[in-house]
Design an enzyme around this catalytic site. Structure first.
Site, short mmCIF file in Angstrom:
data_model
loop_
_atom_site.label_atom_id
_atom_site.label_comp_id
_atom_site.label_asym_id
_atom_site.label_seq_id
_atom_site.Cartn_x
_atom_site.Cartn_y
_atom_site.Cartn_z
N ASP A 363 0.82 -1.20 0.00
CA ASP A 363 0.00 0.00 0.00
C ASP A 363 0.86 1.27 0.00
OD1 ASP A 363 -2.68 1.20 0.47
OD2 ASP A 363 -1.80 1.84 2.37
N GLU A 405 1.62 -0.05 -4.94
CA GLU A 405 0.69 1.03 -5.28
C GLU A 405 1.50 2.32 -5.29
OE1 GLU A 405 -3.21 3.44 -3.60
OE2 GLU A 405 -1.77 2.58 -2.24
#
Ligand code: MG
Length: 658
Positions: A363, A405
């Site tokens: 993330d 990401e």
């Protein structure tokens, strides 16, 4: 001879065709039906180009009727995921967390009781593996949750060893200027995020206050008062922000002087803003890391911009996102792997890798070091190598899959992240596809995404391009396409005939719509499995569009409807899994004789396919010199082909074996 095909008939025809690649007869269903599943059986090829399904554990499927999706629910629906040709599942964070979505992790080595037990996870891993479906865990490295035991210990005790796990400062302005904040990696401004006071003292205030902002000196003076309170100045240029949407516009009372008397109430203090709609571009002005004293001019700045607090504690922690997500501290980036936080996170990752997961999704990687690409890439290399070494010592085949990401402004900015990780999400693929479909312009699509791929290849020759339409942080792709079913089918067909590793986001295959305007929950809707059954929506706190979750949009209804979007996903997924050139071939743009038509070919080990999509609502007829249209592998919409000539109906798609 003219041949006319419709998409349902096409796959049976494809099964008759034998070529050198793939080496086995293509499976006409692409699922675990007892037939050979072709190249999808091989973990290494699945990693490179296999379909991944992104699911929200909390809203996918509920096995025990408590309203929360759970791990057993996923296991119970492996048939469904298999039918979509999935080679892997990306699970939203499964650890104990203070938030429904799981990105505030309280314990990286736990499985949240809401979702089940470690035994449930092991069972899912094992049953998925039996179908050649890997499990990717979502791992949050940028920050933990505020309820994490590490942070609780760190915030309450300055001598705690966990202080070093986070970014603390008694004077952020001075420490940033002196280059002491490793998390900033030399930057003077964080790009995103702010400093928050450790709430051990009386940092908020309730009562009537007078605020006097001197804009030429960049100071604010606050005094307690009994003067009459004023209402907000709606046409102000300077605003006082004190939380929960509370904004007060200041009145200009002289040259560069702005004032207001207010009944103030905030548990954390306040900030000055020069925009009511944006936090960007230096529009947020905050404190210098010290508590404000009444009656004394207090300096503000727009770089560290810490919360302006009232006395109390003068220790602050940094958070890129909100204050419930304190950033983790990995020390100087060149030796991040030596930091205690890195070792603790890696140890947690080891546990899951040894349990048998197939990869990690990381993330928010651009915020690990505040949007400092070189620092983040260095960190990610260290992280990947550490996990890959565990993977190999645990008997994993090849290298572990890991996808970042790294959401930057464009593909060129993101490309360097391929130096750090084998795979990154290609936001620009989806942006381009949406733009071109809405402009009815197909003829530069192949060359545009080829350009992206060339940029990525510059940083890693065996890069894995993680392509997708949209995810849990974006408005639904269906909304971007005006909720037009024909366009949604086209987008599905393009995604599954593109080079790279396609991700399908939960509900996309059913045509879900929703925007973030009313809350992120609206783009994270539960799967409606049956026409009349309930949905696992408890996590979403009522933010569910029940009008969307109709009987007709259910999996049950769409499975039975040959014209459904779900059927298009299944058909194209099956074709991708059956024809290696379609999945693993490198793209080569083919000059398109029509503006609306996207054309490319993909080749692998002697097998070549020609891919054609009509991005428009017209019905172009094009001439194809040097390509055959005799052997249709899969199609959607109306496709009429003869040697050298191809007619595509509105938003139609076709793939031909060469
Ligand atoms: Mg449940």
């Amino acid at each position: 001879m003219m041949k006319r095909f419709f998409h349902i008939a096409a796959l049976a025809f494809a099964a008759l065709l034998l070529t050198a690649c793939p080496s086995v007869e293509p499976d006409d269903k692409g699922g675990s039906d007892g037939k050979d599943d072709s190249w999808r059986k091989q973990a290494s090829t699945a990693k490179l180009s296999g379909i991944t399904y992104q699911l929200n554990v909390y809203s996918f499927a509920d096995s025990d009727g408590d309203g929360w999706g759970d791990i057993k629910g996923i296991t119970q629906h492996l048939d469904y995921l298999d039918s979509l040709g999935a080679t892997a599942l990306w699970l939203s964070p499964i650890h104990e967390s203070s938030s429904y979505h799981g990105y505030n992790v309280s314990d990286y080595e736990s499985v949240s009781a809401k979702f089940g037990t470690e035994a449930d996870l092991k069972d899912l891993i094992s049953k998925a593996k039996a179908r050649n479906i890997g499990i990717y865990l979502d791992f949050v490295l940028n920050h933990s949750g505020i309820e994490n035991g590490w942070f609780k210990a760190a915030r309450s005790d300055a001598s705690s060893p966990y202080r070093d796990y986070y970014v603390f400062s008694e004077n952020p302005t001075a420490d940033v200027a002196a280059g002491k904040i490793d998390n900033y990696a030399g930057a003077t401004s964080p790009g995103m995020g702010q400093w928050h006071a450790v709430s051990s003292g009386d940092i908020g205030y309730k009562g009537r206050l007078h605020f006097r902002l001197d804009w030429s000196k960049k100071t604010i003076t606050v005094t307690q008062t009994t003067d009459a309170a004023q209402s907000s100045n709606g046409s102000a240029s300077k605003w006082l922000y004190y939380g929960d949407g509370k904004l007060a516009g200041l009145y200009e009372t002289g040259s560069n002087l702005f004032e207001i008397t207010l009944d103030f109430d905030s548990s954390w203090g306040f900030l000055i803003r020069t925009s009511t709609t944006s936090w960007d571009g230096g529009t947020k002005w905050g404190g210098n890391g010290r508590g404000l004293e009444f009656g004394t001019a207090y300096s503000i700045n727009n770089s560290t911009a810490a919360d302006i607090i009232f006395g109390g504690s003068s220790v602050f922690y940094f958070a890129s996102f909100d204050q419930s997500m304190p950033d983790l501290n990995y020390g100087p980036y060149a030796k991040a792997s030596e930091s205690p936080a890195f070792k603790a996170l890696a140890s947690a990752a080891d546990k899951w890798i040894r349990m048998g997961i197939a990869g990690l999704r990381l993330d928010a990687v651009i915020w690990i070091y505040q949007n400092q690409t070189a620092a983040n890439v260095s960190f990610l290399k260290q992280w990947y190598d550490r996990c890959n070494s565990t993977w190999k010592s645990n008997g994993g085949s090849g290298d572990i899959y890991m996808v970042g990401e790294a959401w930057m402004d464009n593909a060129q900015q993101m490309a360097p992240y391929f130096e750090g990780l084998p795979s990154n999400f290609d936001f620009y693929y989806g942006f381009t596809l949406k733009d071109r479909i809405n402009k009815n312009k197909g003829n530069d699509f192949a060359s545009t995404i080829t350009g992206f791929r060339n940029a990525y290849r510059g940083y890693r020759s065996d890069f894995i391009d993680a392509i997708f339409l949209s995810n849990h942080d974006q408005d639904r792709f269906a909304n971007d396409l005006g909720r037009d079913l024909a366009k949604e089918k086209l987008a599905a067909a393009v995604l599954l005939t593109s080079p790279g590793k396609p991700f399908i986001y939960q509900g996309e295959e059913l045509g879900y719509w929703g925007t973030k305007s009313g809350g992120d929950e609206y783009v994270r809707a539960p799967i409606k499995w049956t026409r009349t059954g309930s949905v696992p929506a408890k996590a979403l706190g009522g933010k569910v569009d029940n009008a969307m979750l109709s009987a007709d949009i259910s999996v049950e209804a769409q499975q039975q409807n040959p014209a459904s979007l779900l059927r298009v996903y299944r058909d194209f997924a099956a074709a991708r899994n059956a024809w290696k050139a379609l999945a693993q071939g490198e793209i080569e743009a083919v000059a398109s004789p029509n503006n609306t038509v996207a054309l490319w070919k993909m080749s692998c080990e002697g097998q070549t396919v020609l891919v054609a999509h009509n991005f428009g609502n017209g019905a172009p007829v094009i001439t194809l010199n040097g390509y055959t249209t005799d052997k249709l592998i899969v199609s959607n919409g109306t496709v009429t082909a003869a040697n050298g000539s191809l007619a595509l109906g509105p938003y139609a798609s076709a793939v031909f074996l060469q």
